[in-house]
Design an enzyme around this catalytic site. Structure first.
Site, mmCIF file in Angstrom:
data_model
loop_
_atom_site.group_PDB
_atom_site.id
_atom_site.type_symbol
_atom_site.label_atom_id
_atom_site.label_comp_id
_atom_site.label_asym_id
_atom_site.label_seq_id
_atom_site.Cartn_x
_atom_site.Cartn_y
_atom_site.Cartn_z
ATOM 1 N N SER A 207 -13.959 -47.776 2.083
ATOM 2 C CA SER A 207 -12.541 -47.574 2.368
ATOM 3 C C SER A 207 -11.695 -47.710 1.100
ATOM 4 C CB SER A 207 -12.105 -48.535 3.465
ATOM 5 O OG SER A 207 -10.852 -48.184 3.996
ATOM 6 N N HIS B 28 -14.626 -45.342 11.353
ATOM 7 C CA HIS B 28 -14.453 -45.864 10.003
ATOM 8 C C HIS B 28 -15.287 -47.124 9.783
ATOM 9 C CE1 HIS B 28 -12.453 -46.306 6.205
ATOM 10 N NE2 HIS B 28 -11.978 -47.499 6.508
ATOM 11 N N GLU C 192 -13.700 -40.439 12.348
ATOM 12 C CA GLU C 192 -12.861 -41.446 11.690
ATOM 13 C C GLU C 192 -11.632 -40.862 11.011
ATOM 14 O OE1 GLU C 192 -13.613 -43.193 7.851
ATOM 15 O OE2 GLU C 192 -15.688 -42.474 7.984
#
Length: 334
Positions: free
Chosen positions: A174, A297, A267
């Site tokens: 991320s 995610h 996601e």
């Protein structure tokens, strides 16, 4: 957030998931009840903490950390990595000379080697490498460029200890994935020898959140565009969100080492991963994209109790071994 709050949120998410599945079936065809309830729990947690100050958000996310068998199979050693607090995760059965520099996610606001300890440990076990988890400075107290500076400093420190660039791979999820690319661009521009490559989970490379998936996949994932833009504002501060070291989607990627990117098809950051790989290939970078059907995610962080997370982490480690050119596979992933 105490254990009672965690249990209450989990029970509420489980009840809501059960009621919805009873009436409409799974939200996604391949989702088990456990997986769907976990996503609902994480979404409910984010919906609550987004209204809190940054320090409280961090404290509550730290409470979410759970013990795992992988953590029992590694040795953890705190270290000052060029002025940046970090932690070594070293397989107890011995490690190679290779190093994975791990950059945790958390929207640049929260996250640490504690919240990501299970995943970092599984990467150490699955690659046989030493993994250096970096606790870089966080926003809003330390907005851009603090995390980029910390990552560059830690990598320079690694090289100063005698580790060769080809023995190092960057890895991150991320925000940590976007940070890894930003750090590579910064190091390239400074003329520092680059690591062997980077293996990234759903890198957040566009802090304007302009990808279609950010909205299209909101009903499946455990966050939404509103949350991302809130955290992005804390990190960007007074800088330009299109600064290539903030949003690497705008960076010149020429000359970067090989990139491996994992994203889930359901996601928010799906388009970020797809677009950065396409841009890297156009720039002449060897780049590989792996899209995981129906995954949300950071599903790799869900832990050893989820077969999806175990398979995803195993593939992550396979790519890391490939980047590091290890002749022998690492230990089995926990």
């Amino acid at each position: 957030m105490g254990m009672l709050t965690i249990l209450s949120t989990l029970m509420g998410a489980s009840f809501t998931t059960a009621a919805r599945r009873l009436k409409h079936g799974p939200l996604r065809p391949g989702w088990s009840f456990k997986f769907e309830a976990t996503v609902a729990f994480m979404r409910a947690t984010n919906e609550r903490v987004i209204h809190l100050d940054a320090a409280t958000q961090r404290a509550e996310m730290e409470q979410m950390s759970m013990p795992s068998s992988a953590l029992k199979r590694v040795r953890r050693e705190p270290v000052d990595a060029g002025g940046v607090p970090a932690e070594w995760f070293i397989p107890r059965e011995g490690a190679s000379d290779n190093v994975v520099l791990y950059l945790h996610g958390g929207s640049y606001v929260f996250g640490s080697t504690r919240t990501h300890g299970d995943l970092i440990a599984r990467i150490a076990l699955g690659t046989g490498a030493r993994v250096l988890g970096l606790n870089y400075r966080l926003a809003p107290e330390h907005p851009f460029p603090a995390p980029v500076e910390d990552t560059v400093a830690a990598y320079r420190w690694l090289l100063s200890t005698g580790v060769k660039p080809e023995q190092v791979a960057f890895c991150g999820d991320s925000a940590g994935g976007g940070l890894a690319i930003a750090a590579l661009v910064s190091l390239r521009d400074a003329g520092v020898p680059l690591p062997a490559g980077a293996v990234l989970i759903a890198p957040w490379v566009d802090l304007e959140c302009s990808g279609e998936s950010v909205v299209a996949h909101e009903r499946f994932d455990w966050g939404d565009k509103r949350m991302l833009l809130h955290w992005a504002k804390w990190y960007v501060g007074n800088a330009d969100v299109r600064n290539p070291l903030i949003s690497p989607w705008y960076a010149d990627l020429r000359g970067l080492p090989p990139l491996f990117v994992h994203v889930g098809s359901a996601e928010l950051q799906h388009d970020d991963g797809v677009r950065i790989i396409e841009k890297a290939r156009t720039a002449g970078v060897r780049a590989h994209l792996e899209v995981w059907p129906e995954m949300v995610h950071n599903f790799q962080t869900f832990g050893e109790g989820f077969p999806e997370a175990v398979r995803g982490t195993a593939k992550l480690c396979e790519h890391l071994r490939s980047v590091l050119r290890q002749s022998a596979p690492g230990s089995a992933v926990a």
